[in-house]
Design an enzyme around this catalytic site. Sequence first.
Site, PDB file in Angstrom:
ATOM      1  N   ARG A 598       0.821  -1.214   0.000  1.00  0.00           N
ATOM      2  CA  ARG A 598       0.000   0.000   0.000  1.00  0.00           C
ATOM      3  C   ARG A 598       0.858   1.269   0.000  1.00  0.00           C
ATOM      4  O   ARG A 598       0.514   2.274   0.614  1.00  0.00           O
ATOM      5  CB  ARG A 598      -0.928   0.028   1.216  1.00  0.00           C
ATOM      6  CG  ARG A 598      -1.949  -1.088   1.261  1.00  0.00           C
ATOM      7  CD  ARG A 598      -2.936  -0.993   0.121  1.00  0.00           C
ATOM      8  NE  ARG A 598      -4.164  -1.732   0.390  1.00  0.00           N
ATOM      9  CZ  ARG A 598      -5.010  -2.139  -0.547  1.00  0.00           C
ATOM     10  NH1 ARG A 598      -4.730  -1.897  -1.814  1.00  0.00           N
ATOM     11  NH2 ARG A 598      -6.113  -2.780  -0.235  1.00  0.00           N
ATOM     12  N   CYS A 647     -10.559   0.585   4.347  1.00  0.00           N
ATOM     13  CA  CYS A 647      -9.944  -0.412   5.232  1.00  0.00           C
ATOM     14  C   CYS A 647      -9.017   0.273   6.222  1.00  0.00           C
ATOM     15  O   CYS A 647      -8.130   1.039   5.834  1.00  0.00           O
ATOM     16  CB  CYS A 647      -9.177  -1.438   4.416  1.00  0.00           C
ATOM     17  SG  CYS A 647     -10.247  -2.540   3.471  1.00  0.00           S
ATOM     18  N   GLU A 717      -3.595   1.069   8.103  1.00  0.00           N
ATOM     19  CA  GLU A 717      -3.412   1.399   6.690  1.00  0.00           C
ATOM     20  C   GLU A 717      -3.809   2.845   6.422  1.00  0.00           C
ATOM     21  O   GLU A 717      -3.210   3.529   5.599  1.00  0.00           O
ATOM     22  CB  GLU A 717      -4.255   0.468   5.817  1.00  0.00           C
ATOM     23  CG  GLU A 717      -4.189   0.794   4.333  1.00  0.00           C
ATOM     24  CD  GLU A 717      -5.004  -0.170   3.499  1.00  0.00           C
ATOM     25  OE1 GLU A 717      -5.744   0.308   2.615  1.00  0.00           O
ATOM     26  OE2 GLU A 717      -4.905  -1.388   3.725  1.00  0.00           O
TER      27      GLU A 717
END
Length: 735
Positions: A598, A647, A717
């Site tokens: 990510r 998320c 995240e």
Amino acid sequence: MSAAGEPRYLFLGVGGMGMAPLACWMSSAGYSITGHDACLQEEVRQHLEASGVTLRDFVFPEQLGEFTTVVYSSAVRAGHPVLDAARSLGLDCLRRGEMLARMAEGLRLVAVIGSHGKTTTTGMIAYALQRQGIEANYILGGLFADTSLAPSRYSKSPWLVAEIDESDGTIENFSPEHTLVLNLDWDHADYYGKAAQLETAFTDLSLRTRQTVLLPDGMDLKGLDEAKVVRYASSPEQDFNTNNARAAFAALACVSNNLPEDVLEDFPGIARRQELLLDREGLTVIEDYAHHPTEIGALMQNLRERASSRQLLVVFQPHRFSRTRQFKEGFAATLSEADACYLLPVYAAHEPLVEGGELADMVDVFKDSEPVVLESGLAGLKQVNQAAMSRPALLAFIGAGDIEDFAAASVALLREPDSVDGACLGFLEERLSPEAKIKLNEPLANKTTMRIGGPARIYAEPASFADLQQLLKAAQLFALDYFCIGRGSNLLVADEGFDGLVIRFSAPAWRRVETLGAGRIWAAAGGRLKEICGFAAKAGLAGFEFLEGIPGAVGGALRMNAGAMGSWMFDVVERVQFIDANGHYQDWPREKFHFGYRRVEEISRGIALGAVLKSPESEEESSIRSRIDSYSTTRKESQPRGPSAGCIFKNPEGSYAGKLIDEHGLKGMRVGAAEVSAVHGNFIVNQGGATAGDVIELVRRIRAKVKAESGYDLEPEVLLVGRSWPEVLKEGADV
């Protein structure tokens, strides 16, 4: 719009002081002109648009089919992808001087040449002609200090007055009707290795002059036919502007007789030439473009007289490493006449480092008093301003680079000494376009998908790439951290807000999506992924369907290589345009980037501006729409509808965050109005009125429970803006 078959020009570096007036003139003359510049100033933009020049924030090699000729400035570096592509396609590629020479063909050119004073003298001639109503064309190499006056003028008159730049050798392309020579001092050592070579360039132009060569008293150029030489009065005892005015009158006599002696009485001057920035009791601040020892010497004499009994403070920015090496002793000698001399880092002007031309080399040659080396940021500004306020002073900023920004920031801070934020807004007031937005203490909650967070200390919405560049310059000068947002997904803003500058890509220019052909589209940083998905479907381009399920914008998706439905953003990326960690514009192919989970390393340290996306295949729109609908249904069934950041945790190696949260019975866990979604365990939903503190505490509890019962460490995240996850998680551990 030009008719088919007519020339269409692309100006690279259109904001340059030589390029912009030429582009304005050609556009006014009816030519099709499109311009691009990564560092376009607002005042220049206004002149270009008023002349009908089409401006683009970004230009790509795929778009070169629209043009027949590329005109480029000396600031365009070797290896520029658009220029290289234009050459490979066989387009006519011309330097600014070469283009001007073509436009001058068939006109009666009055060429103004010299090492110093070209722009001012050309401006004087142009101003006098306009004031007297005499029809003539003119093209300056700068801007008038009066912003209402255009830097060029098109007329059907056969006369053209233009300054001719000698720096890059394009002077050899001109054959004037009349040539006005102002002076001759060796300069541009990067092109003219010896003084004699520059003199030869001036002499050759004079030899090609069809009628009159106007020379100042005391100057001789070898080989000239004395029959066409006309002398005009000029004296080293006089200041530059007096000599410039005498030269202007000599040139005006070639075009028109009997001009009144006071025709230049209210000449407004040229921008950045002894420009008055501030004048109040005890303090005068000026800025000047001087960048050669001769110019600086004359300027220092004038400044010393103006300063009288006040202290004379000078801030100087050397221009180019080659010039610094060539003239460092001369610079040191003239600048030492100030009561205090401050030096900024050398302005490279895209020139590579030259041995002996660094700032330290210049400092070493000062003899009587050592100059003060400044940081080019807030500390340097405060240091100079403190000296200027200590007792009555004349403060002068001198140089041809971007010292005008440092000077403007200094004045803004002098006007707002107790408010860096107020000074920053004052600095930006005339630098941002009218369409840009800037505010203090702007709430950020309604600018994120989670609807949580405190205010930004300074908040801005740039309307163009030029606006963005000005904002980044302000951040550098005023020591502001900055953070960029698009749609505001994948973000949690701290309750305290962000102590710096938040830049939001929400203006229309940042949401542009356009077709480049051959299965390619270009999307700007603020473009919503769902809209890009629809755009691609309409164009019959497959492979973008997964974007429908990502609630974000292009910039954020590039930063983290966002993914959904088994596909990732960089699966469809061909090239990315971004500002790197050093503040430089880059256009890289996907292969140059380094990926983490990510995270795309280079983009995470910089700013994504946009990307060229490529479809793996073409397909009927109906088939593409069918997959989009299928993905949409899956997303709606598996993700919560309430406000969230997406998320919240990264998937740990060997498992899935949502699965772990579900297995340990954490769905529905709540702190304040922040709740773990009952639909998908890896989402935290704002049920109305949640704070960042609520979310952070909920994250702590989830992490602790999962760690205790499974051994997995869940890492956030979502980006935490205004605080850092290690900081807030450590606070929880210490309680």
